[in-house]
Each structure stands twice: as C-alpha cells, then as structure tokens.
Design an enzyme around this catalytic site. Structure first.
Site, mmCIF file in Angstrom:
data_model
loop_
_atom_site.group_PDB
_atom_site.id
_atom_site.type_symbol
_atom_site.label_atom_id
_atom_site.label_comp_id
_atom_site.label_asym_id
_atom_site.label_seq_id
_atom_site.Cartn_x
_atom_site.Cartn_y
_atom_site.Cartn_z
ATOM 1 N N GLY A 235 -3.380 -1.517 18.100
ATOM 2 C CA GLY A 235 -3.531 -0.186 17.518
ATOM 3 C C GLY A 235 -4.939 0.335 17.753
ATOM 4 O O GLY A 235 -5.450 1.164 16.995
ATOM 5 N N ALA A 236 -5.560 -0.161 18.839
ATOM 6 C CA ALA A 236 -6.988 0.096 19.094
ATOM 7 C C ALA A 236 -7.320 1.573 19.288
ATOM 8 O O ALA A 236 -8.476 1.972 19.108
ATOM 9 C CB ALA A 236 -7.443 -0.702 20.319
ATOM 10 N N PRO B 216 -2.936 -5.013 1.975
ATOM 11 C CA PRO B 216 -2.595 -3.593 1.937
ATOM 12 C C PRO B 216 -3.841 -2.726 1.801
ATOM 13 O O PRO B 216 -3.790 -1.531 2.087
ATOM 14 C CB PRO B 216 -1.699 -3.467 0.693
ATOM 15 C CG PRO B 216 -1.997 -4.659 -0.152
ATOM 16 C CD PRO B 216 -2.452 -5.741 0.776
ATOM 17 N N HIS C 89 -3.204 10.342 0.057
ATOM 18 C CA HIS C 89 -3.626 9.959 1.408
ATOM 19 C C HIS C 89 -3.551 11.158 2.355
ATOM 20 O O HIS C 89 -2.887 12.154 2.067
ATOM 21 C CB HIS C 89 -2.734 8.836 1.953
ATOM 22 C CG HIS C 89 -3.047 7.488 1.355
ATOM 23 N ND1 HIS C 89 -2.556 7.093 0.124
ATOM 24 C CD2 HIS C 89 -3.790 6.450 1.816
ATOM 25 C CE1 HIS C 89 -2.992 5.872 -0.146
ATOM 26 N NE2 HIS C 89 -3.745 5.456 0.862
ATOM 27 N N HIS C 90 -4.170 10.985 3.535
ATOM 28 C CA HIS C 90 -4.114 11.986 4.597
ATOM 29 C C HIS C 90 -2.654 12.202 5.034
ATOM 30 O O HIS C 90 -1.808 11.319 4.863
ATOM 31 C CB HIS C 90 -4.972 11.548 5.789
ATOM 32 C CG HIS C 90 -4.531 10.239 6.390
ATOM 33 N ND1 HIS C 90 -3.631 10.164 7.421
ATOM 34 C CD2 HIS C 90 -4.832 8.953 6.068
ATOM 35 C CE1 HIS C 90 -3.411 8.902 7.728
ATOM 36 N NE2 HIS C 90 -4.130 8.142 6.927
ATOM 37 N N LYS D 195 -0.232 9.757 7.319
ATOM 38 C CA LYS D 195 0.221 8.437 6.873
ATOM 39 C C LYS D 195 1.742 8.378 6.917
ATOM 40 O O LYS D 195 2.425 9.275 6.425
ATOM 41 C CB LYS D 195 -0.288 8.161 5.452
ATOM 42 C CG LYS D 195 0.041 6.746 4.954
ATOM 43 C CD LYS D 195 -0.680 6.447 3.650
ATOM 44 C CE LYS D 195 -0.250 5.121 3.050
ATOM 45 N NZ LYS D 195 -0.563 3.966 3.907
ATOM 46 N N MET E 119 -7.713 3.613 12.357
ATOM 47 C CA MET E 119 -8.266 2.347 11.843
ATOM 48 C C MET E 119 -8.673 1.429 12.987
ATOM 49 O O MET E 119 -9.723 0.790 12.946
ATOM 50 C CB MET E 119 -7.238 1.657 10.938
ATOM 51 C CG MET E 119 -7.080 2.282 9.573
ATOM 52 S SD MET E 119 -8.597 2.217 8.597
ATOM 53 C CE MET E 119 -8.709 0.468 8.276
HETATM 54 N N1 LIG Z 1 -5.045 -2.318 4.838
HETATM 55 C C1 LIG Z 1 -5.904 -1.304 4.764
HETATM 56 O O1 LIG Z 1 -7.006 -1.410 4.173
HETATM 57 C C2 LIG Z 1 -5.541 -0.008 5.429
HETATM 58 C C3 LIG Z 1 -6.436 1.069 5.440
HETATM 59 C C4 LIG Z 1 -6.072 2.235 6.118
HETATM 60 C C5 LIG Z 1 -4.843 2.299 6.779
HETATM 61 N N2 LIG Z 1 -3.994 1.222 6.720
HETATM 62 C C6 LIG Z 1 -2.726 1.192 7.457
HETATM 63 O O2 LIG Z 1 -3.029 0.924 8.826
HETATM 64 C C7 LIG Z 1 -1.986 1.464 9.663
HETATM 65 C C8 LIG Z 1 -2.610 2.296 10.766
HETATM 66 O O3 LIG Z 1 -3.208 3.446 10.211
HETATM 67 P P1 LIG Z 1 -3.956 4.518 11.131
HETATM 68 O O4 LIG Z 1 -4.345 5.638 10.234
HETATM 69 O O5 LIG Z 1 -4.993 3.855 11.968
HETATM 70 O O6 LIG Z 1 -2.735 4.984 12.082
HETATM 71 P P2 LIG Z 1 -2.816 5.644 13.543
HETATM 72 O O7 LIG Z 1 -1.512 6.355 13.736
HETATM 73 O O8 LIG Z 1 -4.093 6.419 13.696
HETATM 74 O O9 LIG Z 1 -2.912 4.380 14.542
HETATM 75 C C9 LIG Z 1 -1.845 3.527 14.839
HETATM 76 C C10 LIG Z 1 -1.968 3.130 16.314
HETATM 77 O O10 LIG Z 1 -1.051 2.049 16.581
HETATM 78 C C11 LIG Z 1 -0.599 2.234 17.915
HETATM 79 N N3 LIG Z 1 0.602 1.417 18.126
HETATM 80 C C12 LIG Z 1 1.905 1.717 17.878
HETATM 81 N N4 LIG Z 1 2.702 0.695 18.244
HETATM 82 C C13 LIG Z 1 1.898 -0.284 18.748
HETATM 83 C C14 LIG Z 1 2.133 -1.579 19.297
HETATM 84 N N5 LIG Z 1 3.375 -2.078 19.399
HETATM 85 N N6 LIG Z 1 1.060 -2.316 19.715
HETATM 86 C C15 LIG Z 1 -0.188 -1.825 19.623
HETATM 87 N N7 LIG Z 1 -0.471 -0.588 19.118
HETATM 88 C C16 LIG Z 1 0.564 0.169 18.676
HETATM 89 C C17 LIG Z 1 -0.384 3.752 18.015
HETATM 90 O O11 LIG Z 1 -0.323 4.191 19.372
HETATM 91 C C18 LIG Z 1 -1.630 4.264 17.287
HETATM 92 O O12 LIG Z 1 -2.720 4.480 18.175
HETATM 93 C C19 LIG Z 1 -1.054 2.222 8.716
HETATM 94 O O13 LIG Z 1 0.049 1.389 8.384
HETATM 95 C C20 LIG Z 1 -1.911 2.453 7.482
HETATM 96 O O14 LIG Z 1 -1.151 2.583 6.296
HETATM 97 C C21 LIG Z 1 -4.326 0.095 6.063
#
Ligand SMILES: NC(=O)c1ccc[n+]([C@@H]2O[C@H](COP(=O)([O-])OP(=O)(O)OC[C@H]3O[C@@H](n4cnc5c(N)ncnc54)[C@H](O)[C@@H]3O)[C@@H](O)[C@H]2O)c1
Length: 216
Positions: free
Chosen positions: A8-9, A101, A130-131, A134, A13
């Site tokens: 998810g680079a 989480p 949240h934004h 999400k 996040m």
């Molecule tokens: N645990 C925490 O503290 C915390 C904090 C913030 C967000 N989150 C969670 O983190 C997750 C990501 O949030 P975000 O705002 O960065 O979302 P985002 O949509 O900005 O990023 C997600 C990324 O994952 C990529 N992706 C999709 N399928 C993939 C795969 N199979 N392999 C690799 N990459 C893949 C997408 O292309 C996208 O770039 C959400 O589930 C969010 O709820 C958790």
C-alpha cells in the site's frame, strides 16, 4: 538492519510509513508494493524481513497469509477485516503477525480510559469521525473500544473531508456526562507505534497479536 517492505506504499498511510522507515537508522526500506506502482507484494517478499500493510479491507488477509507463508513477519494497520484465519498456523507459525486498529499512543490511552470509565458510568456511546475516503465503518478503533467496554455501546460514524482520525467516547449517568476524546490531526501520529511494531514483531510470544497496548 531490518529490511522493511511496505504494502500500500502509494497510499496515504503507506507513503507516510515509507518516509518513517527511511528516516530510521536501524531500518532499510527494501520494497514498495502497490497496484498503483505496478508492483505486487509477491515481487518484494524475497528481500524483506518485515512487511507493513496499509491497504484495503479486502486485501489485508491475503497479504498477511502470503507474508507468513514466505516466513516474513507482518505488521498490519489495515482495518475492517477478520484476522481469525491467521490462527490456523498454530502455535509455531513460520512468521508472526502484529495487527493494530490504531497505532497512535493517544488512541490506545483513550480506549484504556474509556474501558475503565465504563465500569462506573451507566451508559456510553461512541462518535468516530474520519476523512471521507475511509472505506470501512465503524472504524476499527471504535469497534475495538466498544468490544472492550462494559455493556452495549452504540457507534456513530461521521465521514467528512478535512478530518483525519478522531474519536469521542461519551459516558452518561445521573446528572452528568464524561467525554474522552482523541484526535489524530496528522498521519505522523501513527509512526512511532508502527516503528515499534516493526522492531518487535519478530519476538512476539504468539501470533497474531492484536492491539498496540501489548507492546507498551
Ligand atoms: N492502524 C492505524 O493506526 C491506521 C491509521 C490510519 C489508517 N488505517 C487504515 O489503513 C488502511 C489504509 O488507509 P489509507 O488512508 O492509507 O488508504 P489509501 O486508499 O490511501 O491507501 C491504500 C493503498 O493500498 C493499495 N493497495 C490495494 N490493494 C493492494 C494490494 N493487494 N497490495 C498492495 N497495495 C494495495 C492501494 O492502491 C492504495 O494505494 C485503511 O484500512 C485504514 O482504515 C489504519
């Protein structure tokens, strides 16, 4: 040096995690996987000791399973998925999975204080905000807080542009309320917790472990 890959680079996040790993002296950013970058997780697993996953609810389990099968530890921040299939590896898995989480210390404390307060106050409800990008609702943090608190705790979800990650636990009793609130105003709030998990995931006594409180 611990070699760290990020799944998810290209996301909000994931990009923040890449920068945090690059800024840490004992960690090396060894791969960035994301469909948006044209790189699959399978392409980077070979060169990683730990993979950090911030992807989507429908890919987190598949990614964590692929990491464990490859003997690569996983730190998962993605919310809104069921980790129970990870228990099928039994007591001696090829690698560990750590899931949180919420990686912000303030959010962990907010949950702890809410759990304590729920033992003494009659009723409680949670408002999580949240934004608007999400994908899951209620948030993983709110679901976990409600699960740990006494009694039935309804959750209300707000999704608006301008927000990052916020939660308010309101407890009510005769003639009084108590409000416990946490705000992540920037995604860097999660990075100390993520780096701690990367450094500790290899030495967990069991797997999966869920919740940053287990590392504090
Ligand atoms: N645990 C925490 O503290 C915390 C904090 C913030 C967000 N989150 C969670 O983190 C997750 C990501 O949030 P975000 O705002 O960065 O979302 P985002 O949509 O900005 O990023 C997600 C990324 O994952 C990529 N992706 C999709 N399928 C993939 C795969 N199979 N392999 C690799 N990459 C893949 C997408 O292309 C996208 O770039 C959400 O589930 C969010 O709820 C958790």
């Amino acid at each position: 040096m611990t070699r760290v890959g990020v799944a998810g680079a290209a996301g909000r996040m994931g990009a923040t995690v890449c920068a945090a790993v690059e800024g840490a002296d004992d960690l090396e950013l060894s791969g960035r996987a994301d469909p948006a970058l044209g790189v699959e997780l399978a392409d980077i697993l070979d060169g990683c000791d730990v993979v950090v996953d911030f992807t989507t609810p429908d890919t987190a389990l598949e990614n964590a399973l692929a990491c464990v099968r490859a003997g690569v530890h996983a730190v998962v921040g993605t919310t809104g998925w069921d980790p129970s299939p990870l228990r099928e590896f039994g007591p001696n898995p090829p690698a560990n999975v750590f899931i949180a989480p919420n990686f912000a210390i303030g959010a962990v404390l907010m949950t702890r204080f809410a759990v304590e307060a729920s033992k003494y106050m009659a009723k409680a409800e949670i408002i999580e905000l949240h934004h608007d990008r999400k994908l899951d609702a209620p948030s993983g943090t709110a679901a976990r807080t409600a699960e740990l608190m006494e009694g039935e705790v309804p959750i209300h979800s707000v999704r608006l542009p301008g927000l990052v990650a916020h939660q308010e636990v309101i407890l009510g009793d005769v003639g009084q309320t108590l409000t416990i609130r946490h705000d992540s105003t920037d995604r860097t709030s999660f990075m100390p917790g993520v780096l701690l998990a990367i450094r500790r995931v290899g030495e967990l006594p069991e797997s999966p472990v869920i919740g940053l409180e287990h590392l504090l």
